[in-house]
Scaffold this active site. Structure first.
Site, short mmCIF file in Angstrom:
data_model
loop_
_atom_site.label_atom_id
_atom_site.label_comp_id
_atom_site.label_asym_id
_atom_site.label_seq_id
_atom_site.Cartn_x
_atom_site.Cartn_y
_atom_site.Cartn_z
N VAL A 1 -25.10 10.03 -44.84
CA VAL A 1 -26.11 10.38 -43.84
C VAL A 1 -25.46 11.03 -42.62
CG1 VAL A 1 -26.03 8.07 -42.78
CG2 VAL A 1 -28.07 9.49 -42.48
N THR B 1 -19.52 10.82 -36.43
CA THR B 1 -18.48 10.64 -37.44
C THR B 1 -18.09 11.98 -38.06
OG1 THR B 1 -19.29 8.42 -37.93
CG2 THR B 1 -17.89 9.45 -39.58
N ASP C 1 -26.31 10.98 -39.07
CA ASP C 1 -27.16 10.26 -38.13
C ASP C 1 -26.97 10.85 -36.73
OD1 ASP C 1 -28.55 8.45 -36.58
OD2 ASP C 1 -27.81 6.68 -37.61
N TRP D 1 -34.50 3.80 -40.46
CA TRP D 1 -33.46 3.03 -41.12
C TRP D 1 -33.44 3.37 -42.60
CZ3 TRP D 1 -33.63 -3.07 -41.57
CH2 TRP D 1 -32.49 -3.50 -42.28
#
Length: 205
Positions: free
Chosen positions: A113, A119, A115, A183
């Site tokens: 993912v 990262t 998000d 989520w």
């Protein structure tokens, strides 16, 4: 309202299959090295490799890197958690401090993912540092090796990002699906009944 989205293995398989065709992966962009961000990128990278092998007949090597944004690590305070990336594992091609050259490769970073994008931005920046280092050792100017980096994610969350990827990487940015900010409950995160997890995933599809 429950904003949790259950996702099944079959749904992920189908999304990756569709993305390979839609983006021309293996033809328009044919990676010869995949880098999976652990732990969410491992299974998508393995599935993706099978689809790419069906086209080229070659098994693309997969390297694993460990980057932690949400995991509490030693020495990390509460303010750092969720805002700063910690490198827990990096590229290792052969041991004894030896590295297979990254130069001239078509690299594809894989994660589950996108998000906040924190990262991915960190992973690309660290990888580009390694590439520049190898270029300098080879007597090349930055960028002369022709190394390319792309990014594949199963899900991109449609939300403001905390960082931006370089424009030349965004040209090779491949999200299998885009979803509102909610989520995402992946099957590899399920620690109870996977059949019930799959049933809930099928209900929400």
């Amino acid at each position: 309202m429950d904003t949790k989205l259950h996702i099944s293995y079959n749904q992920i398989h189908s999304l990756i299959y569709g993305a390979v065709a839609r983006f021309g992966l293996g033809s328009t962009y044919a990676p010869d090295l995949m880098i999976a961000i652990g732990g969410g990128g491992f299974i998508p990278a393995r599935i993706l490799r099978s689809f790419l092998k069906a086209q080229s007949g070659a098994n693309i090597p997969i390297q694993a890197i460990g980057l932690s944004l949400y995991e509490q690590l030693p020495g990390m305070d509460a303010e750092t958690l969720g805002t700063q990336v910690a490198k827990t594992q990096w590229l290792n091609f052969g041991g004894n401090d030896t590295l297979v050259s990254l130069l001239g490769r078509k690299i594809l970073i894989v994660d589950e993912v996108d998000d906040s994008r924190t990262t991915l931005v960190y992973a690309v920046a660290e990888l580009e540092k390694d590439i520049r280092e190898q270029e300098l050792k080879a007597g090349l100017q930055p960028g002369e090796s022709g190394t390319e980096i792309g990014v594949f994610v199963v899900y991109n969350k449609d939300k403001p990002k905390a960082g931006e990827l370089p424009a030349h990487v965004m040209e090779r940015y491949f999200p299998a699906a885009t979803t509102p900010d909610r989520w995402l409950f992946f099957p590899w995160d399920c620690t109870t009944d996977i059949e019930e997890h799959t049933r809930l995933a099928n209900m929400s599809s």
